[in-house]
Design an enzyme around this catalytic site. Structure first.
Site, PDB file in Angstrom:
ATOM      1  N   HIS A 183      83.818  10.696 126.990  1.00 41.63           N
ATOM      2  CA  HIS A 183      83.060   9.508 125.922  1.00 41.63           C
ATOM      3  C   HIS A 183      81.922   8.967 126.840  1.00 41.63           C
ATOM      4  O   HIS A 183      80.789   8.959 126.395  1.00 41.63           O
ATOM      5  CB  HIS A 183      84.293   8.528 125.454  1.00 41.63           C
ATOM      6  CG  HIS A 183      83.770   7.497 124.644  1.00 41.63           C
ATOM      7  ND1 HIS A 183      84.003   7.547 123.380  1.00 41.63           N
ATOM      8  CD2 HIS A 183      83.087   6.259 125.127  1.00 41.63           C
ATOM      9  CE1 HIS A 183      83.439   6.401 122.932  1.00 41.63           C
ATOM     10  NE2 HIS A 183      82.861   5.567 123.875  1.00 41.63           N
ATOM     11  N   GLU A 184      82.271   8.459 128.100  1.00 38.51           N
ATOM     12  CA  GLU A 184      81.137   7.562 128.644  1.00 38.51           C
ATOM     13  C   GLU A 184      80.019   8.500 129.136  1.00 38.51           C
ATOM     14  O   GLU A 184      78.846   8.010 128.963  1.00 38.51           O
ATOM     15  CB  GLU A 184      81.760   6.876 129.801  1.00 38.51           C
ATOM     16  CG  GLU A 184      82.913   5.809 129.637  1.00 38.51           C
ATOM     17  CD  GLU A 184      82.483   4.818 128.312  1.00 38.51           C
ATOM     18  OE1 GLU A 184      81.283   4.627 128.255  1.00 38.51           O
ATOM     19  OE2 GLU A 184      83.247   4.368 127.727  1.00 38.51           O
ATOM     20  N   HIS A 236      77.672   8.819 126.139  1.00 35.36           N
ATOM     21  CA  HIS A 236      76.727   7.517 126.231  1.00 35.36           C
ATOM     22  C   HIS A 236      75.716   7.679 127.451  1.00 35.36           C
ATOM     23  O   HIS A 236      74.433   7.635 127.044  1.00 35.36           O
ATOM     24  CB  HIS A 236      77.551   6.160 126.555  1.00 35.36           C
ATOM     25  CG  HIS A 236      78.161   5.802 125.303  1.00 35.36           C
ATOM     26  ND1 HIS A 236      77.699   5.440 123.913  1.00 35.36           N
ATOM     27  CD2 HIS A 236      79.441   5.353 125.507  1.00 35.36           C
ATOM     28  CE1 HIS A 236      79.054   5.108 123.653  1.00 35.36           C
ATOM     29  NE2 HIS A 236      79.933   4.777 124.136  1.00 35.36           N
TER      30      HIS A 236
HETATM   31 ZN   LIG Z   1      81.718   3.997 124.036  1.00 35.30          ZN
END
Ligand SMILES: [Zn+2]
Length: 290
Positions: free
Chosen positions: A178-179, A182
């Site tokens: 997830h990170e 980003h």
């Molecule tokens: Zn996030």
């Protein structure tokens, strides 16, 4: 004494302002039509350096956990044609109680990253582990922020989120996926809820807010803004449990490649560490200034 604690996924990656997102959307659209980078079928291997912040015995990460974390990332990003590799020579452990509990945007975070960045942010990913507290599982910086503030680039992960860690049900290494999403320019699928342009990706239906846990797909719209659409309940950029995440959409893949081409293009240059792109990198033109 049992140290049981229930966690709800919380990511501290900051929201990009509405104005900046609109500007970004226009830049990306221009860049993609000019370079056709999303259609170029590129692949890349990104070097990763691990920086483990510990407080005495707390926070240590084993080599087996690193290896498993990389496997989880490589599986998730394979459809994106992005892989990761790390070298055990580029793993450092820093014993510092202040840095161990660094908060997002704190002076401790800045000092920690300024002093302990291992790999040039243009050439790879600095992957920090710590124990930020406040229920936070992690955060990342966005590609367009690197040039102006290279010291802060990278991802910070609560140490228990790595495979084998103690933050069940968020201990299978998907927080890192997830990170890193980003870090490659993706927003949350629930960005802006039912207002505005959502996550700027056309094939992730907009939804009112995060989905948690393991929402079963029984044809329910959950909190989709358009009841005829289904929430992206398996998307890596949502807030569901680790074992419920298994999808990046084609729109997210295309966006990540545009973001690499605009702001992380040095990853596409061959290095001794293996950040190699087979095939032809399209002419990316002048450096994009944010
Ligand atoms: Zn996030």
């Amino acid at each position: 004494m049992s140290d049981e604690q229930t966690f709800t996924r919380r990511c501290a990656t900051h929201d990009v302002s509405t104005g900046d997102r609109a500007r970004m959307a226009e830049m990306e659209s221009n860049f993609r039509s000019r370079t056709r980078i999303a259609e170029a079928d590129l692949s890349v291997t990104i070097p990763v350096a691990f920086v483990h912040i510990v407080d005495g015995d707390m926070g240590s990460i084993t080599q087996a956990q690193r290896t498993e974390q990389m496997e989880v990332m490589n599986k998730a990003f394979e459809p994106m044609r992005i892989s990761f590799r790390h070298d055990e020579n580029e793993v450092v452990e820093i014993n510092n109680p202040d840095f161990f509990t660094m908060g997002h945007g704190s002076l401790n975070e800045r000092n920690c990253k300024s002093q302990h960045q291992v790999i040039s942010p243009q050439k790879g990913l600095n992957f920090y582990t710590a124990n930020p507290g406040g229920g936070l599982l992690g955060w990342a910086t966005f590609p367009h922020e690197m040039a102006g503030d290279p010291d802060m680039d990278g991802v910070v992960m609560k140490f228990g989120t790595l495979p084998g860690g103690d933050t069940s049900p968020y201990n299978l290494g998907l927080t890192a996926v997830h990170e890193v999403g980003h870090w490659l320019g993706l927003y949350h699928t629930f960005q802006d809820g039912c207002f505005g342009n959502g996550d700027e990706v056309v094939d992730t239906p907009s939804h009112a807010g995060p989905n948690f846990g393991k929402p079963e797909d029984a044809g329910q719209p959950w909190n989709a803004c358009n009841p005829s659409e289904a929430c992206p309940i398996h998307n890596y950029m949502n807030y569901v449990d680790d074992d419920w995440m298994n999808e990046f959409t084609q729109g997210q893949i295309d966006r990540a490649w545009a973001q690499i081409g605009m702001f992380r293009r040095d990853l596409l240059v061959s290095t001794s560490r293996g950040a190699v792109t087979p095939g032809m990198v399209p002419d990316l033109g002048e450096e994009i200034a944010w």
